[in-house]
Design a protein around this motif. Sequence first.
Motif, PDB file in Angstrom:
ATOM      1  N   MET A  34      28.688  72.653 -78.917  1.00  0.00           N
ATOM      2  CA  MET A  34      29.793  71.974 -79.586  1.00  0.00           C
ATOM      3  C   MET A  34      29.655  70.455 -79.457  1.00  0.00           C
ATOM      4  O   MET A  34      29.936  69.711 -80.412  1.00  0.00           O
ATOM      5  CB  MET A  34      31.132  72.448 -79.005  1.00  0.00           C
ATOM      6  N   CYS A  35      29.205  70.005 -78.313  1.00  0.00           N
ATOM      7  CA  CYS A  35      28.981  68.564 -78.107  1.00  0.00           C
ATOM      8  C   CYS A  35      27.889  68.059 -79.050  1.00  0.00           C
ATOM      9  O   CYS A  35      28.028  66.998 -79.668  1.00  0.00           O
ATOM     10  CB  CYS A  35      28.602  68.316 -76.649  1.00  0.00           C
ATOM     11  N   ARG A  36      26.813  68.832 -79.183  1.00  0.00           N
ATOM     12  CA  ARG A  36      25.741  68.443 -80.112  1.00  0.00           C
ATOM     13  C   ARG A  36      26.238  68.430 -81.553  1.00  0.00           C
ATOM     14  O   ARG A  36      25.845  67.582 -82.346  1.00  0.00           O
ATOM     15  CB  ARG A  36      24.546  69.373 -79.960  1.00  0.00           C
ATOM     16  N   HIS A  37      27.113  69.390 -81.895  1.00  0.00           N
ATOM     17  CA  HIS A  37      27.677  69.407 -83.247  1.00  0.00           C
ATOM     18  C   HIS A  37      28.499  68.145 -83.494  1.00  0.00           C
ATOM     19  O   HIS A  37      28.416  67.536 -84.578  1.00  0.00           O
ATOM     20  CB  HIS A  37      28.563  70.637 -83.466  1.00  0.00           C
ATOM     21  N   ALA A  67      27.759  65.288 -86.254  1.00  0.00           N
ATOM     22  CA  ALA A  67      28.768  64.909 -87.242  1.00  0.00           C
ATOM     23  C   ALA A  67      28.985  63.396 -87.229  1.00  0.00           C
ATOM     24  O   ALA A  67      29.144  62.781 -88.296  1.00  0.00           O
ATOM     25  CB  ALA A  67      30.080  65.636 -86.960  1.00  0.00           C
ATOM     26  N   GLN A  68      28.981  62.792 -86.048  1.00  0.00           N
ATOM     27  CA  GLN A  68      29.132  61.341 -85.954  1.00  0.00           C
ATOM     28  C   GLN A  68      27.961  60.615 -86.607  1.00  0.00           C
ATOM     29  O   GLN A  68      28.121  59.531 -87.146  1.00  0.00           O
ATOM     30  CB  GLN A  68      29.223  60.900 -84.486  1.00  0.00           C
ATOM     31  N   MET A  69      26.803  61.210 -86.556  1.00  0.00           N
ATOM     32  CA  MET A  69      25.604  60.595 -87.137  1.00  0.00           C
ATOM     33  C   MET A  69      25.478  60.917 -88.626  1.00  0.00           C
ATOM     34  O   MET A  69      24.515  60.527 -89.271  1.00  0.00           O
ATOM     35  CB  MET A  69      24.360  61.055 -86.377  1.00  0.00           C
ATOM     36  N   ALA A  95      24.665  67.080 -91.620  1.00  0.00           N
ATOM     37  CA  ALA A  95      25.390  68.275 -92.054  1.00  0.00           C
ATOM     38  C   ALA A  95      25.353  69.330 -90.953  1.00  0.00           C
ATOM     39  O   ALA A  95      24.327  69.529 -90.303  1.00  0.00           O
ATOM     40  CB  ALA A  95      24.748  68.837 -93.325  1.00  0.00           C
ATOM     41  N   ILE A  96      26.484  69.965 -90.749  1.00  0.00           N
ATOM     42  CA  ILE A  96      26.589  70.994 -89.719  1.00  0.00           C
ATOM     43  C   ILE A  96      27.123  72.256 -90.368  1.00  0.00           C
ATOM     44  O   ILE A  96      28.071  72.212 -91.148  1.00  0.00           O
ATOM     45  CB  ILE A  96      27.561  70.561 -88.599  1.00  0.00           C
ATOM     46  N   SER A  97      26.525  73.361 -90.028  1.00  0.00           N
ATOM     47  CA  SER A  97      26.973  74.645 -90.554  1.00  0.00           C
ATOM     48  C   SER A  97      28.304  75.009 -89.916  1.00  0.00           C
ATOM     49  O   SER A  97      28.425  75.081 -88.690  1.00  0.00           O
ATOM     50  CB  SER A  97      25.922  75.719 -90.238  1.00  0.00           C
ATOM     51  N   SER A  98      29.300  75.259 -90.757  1.00  0.00           N
ATOM     52  CA  SER A  98      30.615  75.617 -90.208  1.00  0.00           C
ATOM     53  C   SER A  98      30.559  76.973 -89.519  1.00  0.00           C
ATOM     54  O   SER A  98      31.311  77.221 -88.578  1.00  0.00           O
ATOM     55  CB  SER A  98      31.672  75.617 -91.308  1.00  0.00           C
ATOM     56  N   ALA A  99      29.646  77.829 -89.948  1.00  0.00           N
ATOM     57  CA  ALA A  99      29.503  79.134 -89.301  1.00  0.00           C
ATOM     58  C   ALA A  99      29.006  78.974 -87.869  1.00  0.00           C
ATOM     59  O   ALA A  99      29.472  79.658 -86.956  1.00  0.00           O
ATOM     60  CB  ALA A  99      28.537  80.008 -90.100  1.00  0.00           C
ATOM     61  N   LYS A 152      35.372  69.760 -76.525  1.00  0.00           N
ATOM     62  CA  LYS A 152      36.040  69.779 -77.827  1.00  0.00           C
ATOM     63  C   LYS A 152      36.304  68.373 -78.359  1.00  0.00           C
ATOM     64  O   LYS A 152      36.505  68.199 -79.554  1.00  0.00           O
ATOM     65  CB  LYS A 152      37.359  70.551 -77.734  1.00  0.00           C
ATOM     66  N   THR A 153      36.301  67.374 -77.473  1.00  0.00           N
ATOM     67  CA  THR A 153      36.665  66.021 -77.915  1.00  0.00           C
ATOM     68  C   THR A 153      35.559  64.988 -77.708  1.00  0.00           C
ATOM     69  O   THR A 153      35.635  63.904 -78.270  1.00  0.00           O
ATOM     70  CB  THR A 153      37.903  65.524 -77.139  1.00  0.00           C
ATOM     71  N   GLU A 154      34.551  65.304 -76.933  1.00  0.00           N
ATOM     72  CA  GLU A 154      33.560  64.315 -76.532  1.00  0.00           C
ATOM     73  C   GLU A 154      32.199  64.615 -77.161  1.00  0.00           C
ATOM     74  O   GLU A 154      31.795  65.766 -77.251  1.00  0.00           O
ATOM     75  CB  GLU A 154      33.431  64.315 -74.998  1.00  0.00           C
ATOM     76  N   SER A 155      31.516  63.559 -77.584  1.00  0.00           N
ATOM     77  CA  SER A 155      30.161  63.741 -78.109  1.00  0.00           C
ATOM     78  C   SER A 155      29.122  63.117 -77.188  1.00  0.00           C
ATOM     79  O   SER A 155      27.931  63.273 -77.410  1.00  0.00           O
ATOM     80  CB  SER A 155      30.046  63.136 -79.515  1.00  0.00           C
ATOM     81  N   ASP A 156      29.577  62.434 -76.141  1.00  0.00           N
ATOM     82  CA  ASP A 156      28.666  61.818 -75.174  1.00  0.00           C
ATOM     83  C   ASP A 156      28.143  62.906 -74.228  1.00  0.00           C
ATOM     84  O   ASP A 156      28.897  63.477 -73.434  1.00  0.00           O
ATOM     85  CB  ASP A 156      29.399  60.728 -74.391  1.00  0.00           C
ATOM     86  N   THR A 157      26.856  63.182 -74.310  1.00  0.00           N
ATOM     87  CA  THR A 157      26.280  64.275 -73.518  1.00  0.00           C
ATOM     88  C   THR A 157      26.324  64.001 -72.014  1.00  0.00           C
ATOM     89  O   THR A 157      26.389  64.941 -71.226  1.00  0.00           O
ATOM     90  CB  THR A 157      24.828  64.552 -73.944  1.00  0.00           C
ATOM     91  N   GLU A 158      26.315  62.732 -71.622  1.00  0.00           N
ATOM     92  CA  GLU A 158      26.388  62.427 -70.188  1.00  0.00           C
ATOM     93  C   GLU A 158      27.759  62.788 -69.624  1.00  0.00           C
ATOM     94  O   GLU A 158      27.862  63.308 -68.503  1.00  0.00           O
ATOM     95  CB  GLU A 158      26.072  60.957 -69.940  1.00  0.00           C
TER      96      GLU A 158
END
Length: 179
Positions: free
Chosen positions: A59-62, A66-68, A71-75, A117-123
Motif C-alpha cells: 500500500m505504501c508503494r502504491h 500515485a504521487q509520482m 498508474a496503479i491497478s485499483s484491483a 494508509k496515509t504515508e508514502s515515505d518508506t522509511e
Amino acid sequence: MFGLPDQAIGAILASIIAGTIALLGLIISKEQKVSEFRQQWIDGLRADIAAVIRCGHCMCRHALAAQMGQAISSATVSEDFAGITEASARIRLRLNRKEKESATLLAALDQHLVMVKTESDTEIVSSVTDKLVAAAEVVLKQEWVRVRSGEPVYRIARWVALLIIVALVAALLYHVFRK
C-alpha cells in the motif's frame, strides 16, 4: 492391614497405581493437545503479522507510485487493502486487550495501519513496521514459553508422576532390602 490378606492389599495397591497412572496419562495427553493448539495460535499470529506487513508495504508503494503520477491497478490496491484488513482483524481476534503485551502489540498494529494508509515515505513505514515486529516478538516469545513449559496442570501432573515413581521405587527397594 485391615485384616485383609496380602494378595488383596497388593491387588488394591496395584489398582490404585494403575488408576493414578491412567489419570496422569489423560491429563498429560489433554495438556499436550492444548500445547499443540497454542503452537497453531503462534503460527497463525506470525503469518497474520507477516501479511499485515506485506500488504502495508504494498500500500505504501502504491501511494508512492500515485504521487509520482504512475498508474496503479485499483484491483491490486483493493486486494492489498482487503488483505491488510483481514489479517489485522484476525490478529485482533487472537489477542486479549487486557494483557499488557497484547495491548502493546495492538497499539503498534493500529499505528502501523494508520501509517501505511496515509504515508508514502518508506522509511517512516519501515520504522512503524519495526515497532510492530518488536511488539509481536514479545507476545510470540511469551506464548512460546507457555508452550515449551506446558500448561500448569501438565507441569503438576509431571511432578506427581515423578513422585509416584520415586515412591514406588523406594517402596520396592524397602521391600527387597527389608528381608
